[in-house]
Design a protein around this motif. Sequence first.
Motif, short mmCIF file in Angstrom:
data_model
loop_
_atom_site.label_atom_id
_atom_site.label_comp_id
_atom_site.label_asym_id
_atom_site.label_seq_id
_atom_site.Cartn_x
_atom_site.Cartn_y
_atom_site.Cartn_z
N ASP A 159 42.21 14.82 62.52
CA ASP A 159 43.25 13.85 62.87
C ASP A 159 42.70 12.44 62.99
O ASP A 159 43.45 11.51 63.32
CB ASP A 159 43.99 14.27 64.14
CG ASP A 159 43.10 14.47 65.35
OD1 ASP A 159 41.91 14.79 65.18
OD2 ASP A 159 43.61 14.34 66.47
N TYR A 160 41.43 12.25 62.69
CA TYR A 160 40.83 10.92 62.70
C TYR A 160 40.32 10.49 61.33
O TYR A 160 39.89 9.36 61.16
CB TYR A 160 39.69 10.85 63.73
CG TYR A 160 40.27 10.71 65.10
CD1 TYR A 160 40.38 9.47 65.70
CD2 TYR A 160 40.79 11.81 65.78
CE1 TYR A 160 40.97 9.33 66.94
CE2 TYR A 160 41.38 11.69 67.01
CZ TYR A 160 41.47 10.44 67.58
OH TYR A 160 42.08 10.29 68.80
N PHE A 161 40.37 11.40 60.35
CA PHE A 161 39.83 11.01 59.05
C PHE A 161 40.60 11.55 57.85
O PHE A 161 40.17 11.34 56.72
CB PHE A 161 38.36 11.43 58.94
CG PHE A 161 38.11 12.90 58.85
CD1 PHE A 161 38.44 13.61 57.71
CD2 PHE A 161 37.54 13.58 59.91
CE1 PHE A 161 38.20 14.97 57.62
CE2 PHE A 161 37.30 14.93 59.83
CZ PHE A 161 37.63 15.63 58.68
N PHE A 162 41.74 12.19 58.01
CA PHE A 162 42.27 12.92 56.86
C PHE A 162 42.69 12.04 55.68
O PHE A 162 42.81 12.53 54.57
CB PHE A 162 43.37 13.91 57.25
CG PHE A 162 44.65 13.34 57.76
CD1 PHE A 162 45.58 12.80 56.92
CD2 PHE A 162 44.92 13.38 59.12
CE1 PHE A 162 46.77 12.29 57.41
CE2 PHE A 162 46.09 12.88 59.62
CZ PHE A 162 47.02 12.33 58.76
N SER A 163 42.83 10.74 55.84
CA SER A 163 43.14 9.89 54.69
C SER A 163 41.94 9.05 54.23
O SER A 163 42.08 8.16 53.40
CB SER A 163 44.34 8.99 54.99
OG SER A 163 44.08 8.17 56.11
N VAL A 164 40.76 9.35 54.73
CA VAL A 164 39.58 8.53 54.45
C VAL A 164 39.23 8.49 52.97
O VAL A 164 38.80 7.45 52.46
CB VAL A 164 38.37 8.97 55.31
CG1 VAL A 164 37.82 10.30 54.86
CG2 VAL A 164 37.29 7.92 55.31
N GLN A 165 39.42 9.57 52.24
CA GLN A 165 39.08 9.57 50.82
C GLN A 165 39.91 8.56 50.05
O GLN A 165 39.36 7.74 49.30
CB GLN A 165 39.31 10.96 50.22
CG GLN A 165 38.08 11.76 50.06
CD GLN A 165 38.38 13.10 49.39
OE1 GLN A 165 39.36 13.76 49.71
NE2 GLN A 165 37.53 13.48 48.48
N GLU A 166 41.21 8.61 50.20
CA GLU A 166 42.04 7.67 49.44
C GLU A 166 41.88 6.24 49.91
O GLU A 166 41.92 5.32 49.10
CB GLU A 166 43.51 8.09 49.41
CG GLU A 166 44.10 8.57 50.67
CD GLU A 166 45.56 8.99 50.54
OE1 GLU A 166 46.05 9.35 49.46
OE2 GLU A 166 46.21 8.92 51.58
N VAL A 167 41.65 6.04 51.19
CA VAL A 167 41.42 4.68 51.69
C VAL A 167 40.10 4.15 51.15
O VAL A 167 40.02 3.01 50.67
CB VAL A 167 41.44 4.66 53.24
CG1 VAL A 167 40.91 3.34 53.78
CG2 VAL A 167 42.86 4.92 53.75
N GLN A 168 39.05 4.97 51.17
CA GLN A 168 37.76 4.53 50.65
C GLN A 168 37.85 4.22 49.16
O GLN A 168 37.33 3.22 48.70
CB GLN A 168 36.71 5.62 50.92
CG GLN A 168 35.27 5.17 50.67
CD GLN A 168 34.90 5.10 49.20
OE1 GLN A 168 35.29 5.95 48.39
NE2 GLN A 168 34.15 4.08 48.84
N GLN A 169 38.54 5.06 48.42
CA GLN A 169 38.66 4.83 46.99
C GLN A 169 39.46 3.57 46.68
O GLN A 169 39.09 2.78 45.82
CB GLN A 169 39.29 6.05 46.31
CG GLN A 169 38.36 7.23 46.26
CD GLN A 169 39.04 8.51 45.82
OE1 GLN A 169 40.26 8.57 45.64
NE2 GLN A 169 38.26 9.56 45.66
N PHE A 170 40.57 3.36 47.39
CA PHE A 170 41.41 2.20 47.11
C PHE A 170 40.72 0.89 47.50
O PHE A 170 40.73 -0.07 46.75
CB PHE A 170 42.76 2.31 47.84
CG PHE A 170 43.67 1.16 47.55
CD1 PHE A 170 44.42 1.13 46.38
CD2 PHE A 170 43.77 0.09 48.43
CE1 PHE A 170 45.24 0.06 46.09
CE2 PHE A 170 44.60 -0.98 48.16
CZ PHE A 170 45.35 -1.00 46.99
#
Length: 182
Positions: free
Chosen positions: A52-63
């Motif tokens: 609940d603290y990182f589940f969108s980190v991949q797409e944020v890092q990529q964008f």
Amino acid sequence: MKIYKLQAELSNNYLVEKNGTIILIDCACKLEDLKAITNKIDANVITHGHFDYFFSVQEVQQFYDCPVYMHNAAYEKFANSELNASTLFNEQIALDLPLNNVKFVTEGKQDVAGIEAEIFFASGHTNDSILIAIDNALFVGDFLFERGYGRTDLPTGSFTELKQSMRKYLPKIKNYSLFYGH
């Protein structure tokens, strides 16, 4: 310094803007919500390895093409749904975050994308919990809640370690404005 609170579905995330640099603290907000607020993020700091603290980190890092800062023990939790506690909430969240996009923090003062920050290792809620201080703001993740402290019954949690961390850090953090994960 400006701080923007982003209410994600499961936790609070924060954008910190200082001297033209923008840091995202935690990463459970939707990419679309971030894009509506800012066209750049220079760094993403994860306070601990729960989904609940990182589940969108991949797409944020990529964008945004920004490095992700975290405790070294948090990294293995990204790909392990049992360690990141998602299976306990009927989810199977496992991410593949390339190691070349990750910067492991150390305890003490350090540079985070050009901003001086101080990192405190505060185990208890998890073995990888960090607090990050920028100026007079302290981002505490789930180490503390507004009306209590983080639970210790999830993977790598320890009430004994939480008590030790509290004894160590509570006297030091009284001069900060606290920003909670929940």
